[in-house]
Structure formats: structure tokens, C-alpha cells
Design an enzyme around this catalytic site. Structure first.
Site, PDB file in Angstrom:
ATOM      1  N   GLY A  50       0.756  -1.242   0.000  1.00 52.35           N
ATOM      2  CA  GLY A  50       0.000   0.000   0.000  1.00 52.35           C
ATOM      3  C   GLY A  50       0.789   1.297   0.000  1.00 52.35           C
ATOM      4  O   GLY A  50       0.296   2.313  -0.454  1.00 52.35           O
ATOM      5  N   GLU A 106       3.772   4.185   5.940  1.00 47.85           N
ATOM      6  CA  GLU A 106       2.611   3.291   5.888  1.00 47.85           C
ATOM      7  C   GLU A 106       1.438   4.031   5.229  1.00 47.85           C
ATOM      8  O   GLU A 106       1.285   5.239   5.401  1.00 47.85           O
ATOM      9  CB  GLU A 106       2.284   2.862   7.332  1.00 47.85           C
ATOM     10  CG  GLU A 106       1.049   2.021   7.523  1.00 47.85           C
ATOM     11  CD  GLU A 106       1.073   0.665   6.856  1.00 47.85           C
ATOM     12  OE1 GLU A 106       1.325   0.609   5.647  1.00 47.85           O
ATOM     13  OE2 GLU A 106       0.793  -0.337   7.545  1.00 47.85           O
ATOM     14  N   ASP A 107       0.632   3.321   4.477  1.00 44.09           N
ATOM     15  CA  ASP A 107      -0.513   3.965   3.817  1.00 44.09           C
ATOM     16  C   ASP A 107      -1.594   4.362   4.815  1.00 44.09           C
ATOM     17  O   ASP A 107      -2.092   5.473   4.814  1.00 44.09           O
ATOM     18  CB  ASP A 107      -1.092   3.058   2.707  1.00 44.09           C
ATOM     19  CG  ASP A 107      -1.388   1.638   3.181  1.00 44.09           C
ATOM     20  OD1 ASP A 107      -1.151   1.314   4.366  1.00 44.09           O
ATOM     21  OD2 ASP A 107      -1.851   0.829   2.360  1.00 44.09           O
ATOM     22  N   ASP A 110      -5.215   1.328  10.622  1.00 45.88           N
ATOM     23  CA  ASP A 110      -6.622   1.009  10.845  1.00 45.88           C
ATOM     24  C   ASP A 110      -6.753   0.508  12.290  1.00 45.88           C
ATOM     25  O   ASP A 110      -6.869   1.308  13.211  1.00 45.88           O
ATOM     26  CB  ASP A 110      -7.024  -0.026   9.785  1.00 45.88           C
ATOM     27  CG  ASP A 110      -8.495  -0.404   9.804  1.00 45.88           C
ATOM     28  OD1 ASP A 110      -9.296   0.319  10.405  1.00 45.88           O
ATOM     29  OD2 ASP A 110      -8.853  -1.432   9.199  1.00 45.88           O
ATOM     30  N   PHE A 159     -14.195   2.405   4.643  1.00 41.86           N
ATOM     31  CA  PHE A 159     -13.225   1.739   3.793  1.00 41.86           C
ATOM     32  C   PHE A 159     -12.830   2.653   2.626  1.00 41.86           C
ATOM     33  O   PHE A 159     -13.697   3.195   1.927  1.00 41.86           O
ATOM     34  CB  PHE A 159     -13.785   0.416   3.266  1.00 41.86           C
ATOM     35  CG  PHE A 159     -12.727  -0.416   2.611  1.00 41.86           C
ATOM     36  CD1 PHE A 159     -11.785  -1.092   3.372  1.00 41.86           C
ATOM     37  CD2 PHE A 159     -12.653  -0.493   1.229  1.00 41.86           C
ATOM     38  CE1 PHE A 159     -10.796  -1.840   2.770  1.00 41.86           C
ATOM     39  CE2 PHE A 159     -11.657  -1.246   0.617  1.00 41.86           C
ATOM     40  CZ  PHE A 159     -10.727  -1.921   1.394  1.00 41.86           C
ATOM     41  N   ASP A 166      -6.088  -0.546  -1.744  1.00 44.40           N
ATOM     42  CA  ASP A 166      -6.855  -1.367  -2.690  1.00 44.40           C
ATOM     43  C   ASP A 166      -8.095  -1.975  -2.052  1.00 44.40           C
ATOM     44  O   ASP A 166      -8.184  -2.117  -0.839  1.00 44.40           O
ATOM     45  CB  ASP A 166      -5.983  -2.513  -3.205  1.00 44.40           C
ATOM     46  CG  ASP A 166      -5.751  -3.572  -2.131  1.00 44.40           C
ATOM     47  OD1 ASP A 166      -5.277  -3.214  -1.033  1.00 44.40           O
ATOM     48  OD2 ASP A 166      -6.082  -4.752  -2.365  1.00 44.40           O
TER      49      ASP A 166
HETATM   50  P1  IMP Z   1      -4.234  -2.481  10.571  1.00 46.68           P
HETATM   51  O1  IMP Z   1      -3.283  -3.573  10.921  1.00 46.68           O
HETATM   52  O2  IMP Z   1      -5.644  -2.798  10.945  1.00 46.68           O
HETATM   53  O3  IMP Z   1      -3.803  -1.118  11.103  1.00 46.68           O
HETATM   54  O4  IMP Z   1      -4.318  -2.387   9.001  1.00 46.68           O
HETATM   55  C1  IMP Z   1      -3.268  -2.016   8.271  1.00 46.68           C
HETATM   56  C2  IMP Z   1      -3.402  -2.359   6.814  1.00 46.68           C
HETATM   57  O5  IMP Z   1      -4.730  -2.709   6.425  1.00 46.68           O
HETATM   58  C3  IMP Z   1      -3.069  -1.141   5.999  1.00 46.68           C
HETATM   59  O6  IMP Z   1      -1.685  -1.043   5.786  1.00 46.68           O
HETATM   60  C4  IMP Z   1      -3.840  -1.394   4.717  1.00 46.68           C
HETATM   61  O7  IMP Z   1      -3.063  -2.175   3.834  1.00 46.68           O
HETATM   62  C5  IMP Z   1      -5.050  -2.165   5.168  1.00 46.68           C
HETATM   63  N1  IMP Z   1      -6.208  -1.251   5.297  1.00 46.68           N
HETATM   64  C6  IMP Z   1      -6.703  -0.719   6.424  1.00 46.68           C
HETATM   65  N2  IMP Z   1      -7.764   0.073   6.186  1.00 46.68           N
HETATM   66  C7  IMP Z   1      -7.935   0.066   4.840  1.00 46.68           C
HETATM   67  C8  IMP Z   1      -8.865   0.747   3.953  1.00 46.68           C
HETATM   68  O8  IMP Z   1      -9.743   1.538   4.343  1.00 46.68           O
HETATM   69  N3  IMP Z   1      -8.705   0.484   2.622  1.00 46.68           N
HETATM   70  C9  IMP Z   1      -7.753  -0.364   2.142  1.00 46.68           C
HETATM   71  N4  IMP Z   1      -6.862  -0.990   2.927  1.00 46.68           N
HETATM   72  C10 IMP Z   1      -6.947  -0.779   4.263  1.00 46.68           C
HETATM   73 MG    MG Z   2      -0.656  -1.481   4.024  1.00 44.32          MG
END
Ligand code: IMP
Ligand code: MG
Length: 182
Positions: A50, A106-107, A110, A159, A166
Site C-alpha cells: 500500500g 505506511e498507507d 486502521d 473503507f 486497494d
Molecule cells: P491495521 O493492521 O488494521 O492497522 O491495518 C493495516 C493495513 O490494512 C493497511 O496497511 C492497509 O493495507 C489495510 N487497510 C486498512 N484500512 C484500509 C482501507 O480503508 N482500505 C484499504 N486498505 C486498508
Molecule cells: Mg498497508
């Protein structure tokens, strides 16, 4: 060209952040980043897939001071909700991080679980510092104690796609950010 709404697989998305706003905000964060790390030869670690566009944008804004960039791949996501599992960390083996100033790129943060599992692995390699640069953060979804020192936008728990993000493989190429239509 910006379209007001788009379809990816079975879902419809509407425009949420424009390319101009995104680039302006990243440039502002990069000013701070430069001020903090210009003299420290930072090592940027971009998290694939991402963050590839954000990584390029950060590097384009960085200027001429010394810096290095490496990429790791951590996968914890499928569909539109976090699976909570970090399936793999590729690329970290053999990286020499001792006494380096690390900036993770990081993109989106979440739940924070991905970074929550990755940070301790980095710590083991005894860097001088670890900071996080994230384009997006969803405060309502956050479960871990993770702080992005450089943050593009704090957003609602919806989302998103575009700018590297993606939905099941599609949408990474969109240069505006779109949100899932209610
Ligand atoms: P986390 O571990 O829940 O913080 O999620 C991290 C990863 O989930 C990010 O680096 C993204 O690749 C993916 N992600 C989280 N939210 C979204 C979203 O809204 N759209 C697309 N990918 C997401
Ligand atoms: Mg990511």
C-alpha cells in the site's frame, strides 16, 4: 482525471480526498520530517504494497540530504476488514538497523495491529529511533497504542481506496482517495 464515483468489483466508491489536497498535505508533513531528520541520514522503511506511492512522494519531497529507503512486505488484510493476522514479514532479515533513525512509511493505520506486531521486531534490531509516517489514520478503529508522528489525514472509520490502497487488488492506481458508498 477525477471521477465523482467509481466501481471496483461489486462496490461503489465516491471521491473523498482530492489529489491536490493529498499532495499538499504530504508536502507539509515532509517539511517537518526534513526539519527533524535532515542531519540524521534516516532510513525509510516503506510497507508494501500500500505505501509505494506515499514512499515515492516522501522521497520526492525529501530533497538532497542523505537518506536510504528499504521495503518490507507485511500482509494482514483481505476484503474490507482487517484479519488481524500479520501473515508475513519479508525483507527485514539482513537489514542493519542498529543506531539508525527509522521512519516507517505506511498507507493507513486502521486497527494498528500490523504495526503493533511489526514494531517489536524492529526494536529488536536496536535502532536509534523509530517514527511513523502514515498517510491516513482511523482513530475509531485503532486498538493498539500506535502514534504517527507524521500524519496526512485522520479519517472516519470507512473503507478507502486509492493512493496505494486497494479493494481486493483494485484501486491502488487512483490518485484521489475514494470512500465506500453507504
Ligand atoms: P491495521 O493492521 O488494521 O492497522 O491495518 C493495516 C493495513 O490494512 C493497511 O496497511 C492497509 O493495507 C489495510 N487497510 C486498512 N484500512 C484500509 C482501507 O480503508 N482500505 C484499504 N486498505 C486498508
Ligand atoms: Mg498497508
Amino acid at each position: 482525471m477525477k471521477k465523482a464515483s467509481i466501481q471496483l468489483h461489486d462496490k461503489e466508491f465516491e471521491v473523498f480526498l482530492s489529489r491536490q489536497d493529498i499532495e499538499a498535505r504530504i508536502a507539509a508533513c515532509c517539511q517537518e520530517l526534513r526539519r527533524d531528520f535532515e542531519a540524521k541520514k534516516p532510513l525509510f522503511i516503506a510497507i508494501l504494497n500500500g505505501s509505494f506511492l506515499l514512499a515515492a512522494e516522501v522521497i520526492k519531497n525529501w530533497g538532497h540530504a542523505d537518506c536510504e529507503i528499504e521495503f518490507v512486505k507485511l500482509k494482514s488484510y483481505s476484503g474490507t476488514s482487517s484479519t488481524g493476522k500479520v501473515l508475513s514479514v519479508l525483507g527485514l532479515e539482513g537489514m542493519r538497523l542498529e543506531n539508525r533513525h527509522i521512519v516507517i512509511i505506511e498507507d493507513i493505520i486502521d486497527t494498528g495491529r500490523t504495526l503493533g506486531r511489526f514494531l517489536p521486531q524492529l526494536q529488536e534490531k536496536k535502532p536509534a529511533s523509530i517514527s511513523i509516517f502514515s498517510l491516513l489514520l482511523k482513530p475509531e478503529a485503532l486498538e493498539e497504542n500506535i502514534e504517527a508522528r507524521y500524519l496526512g489525514f485522520s479519517v472516519e472509520n470507512k473503507f478507502l481506496v486509492g493512493w496505494g490502497l486497494d479493494y481486493n487488488g483494485l484501486g491502488r492506481n487512483l490518485l484521489d482517495i475514494y470512500q465506500l458508498k453507504a
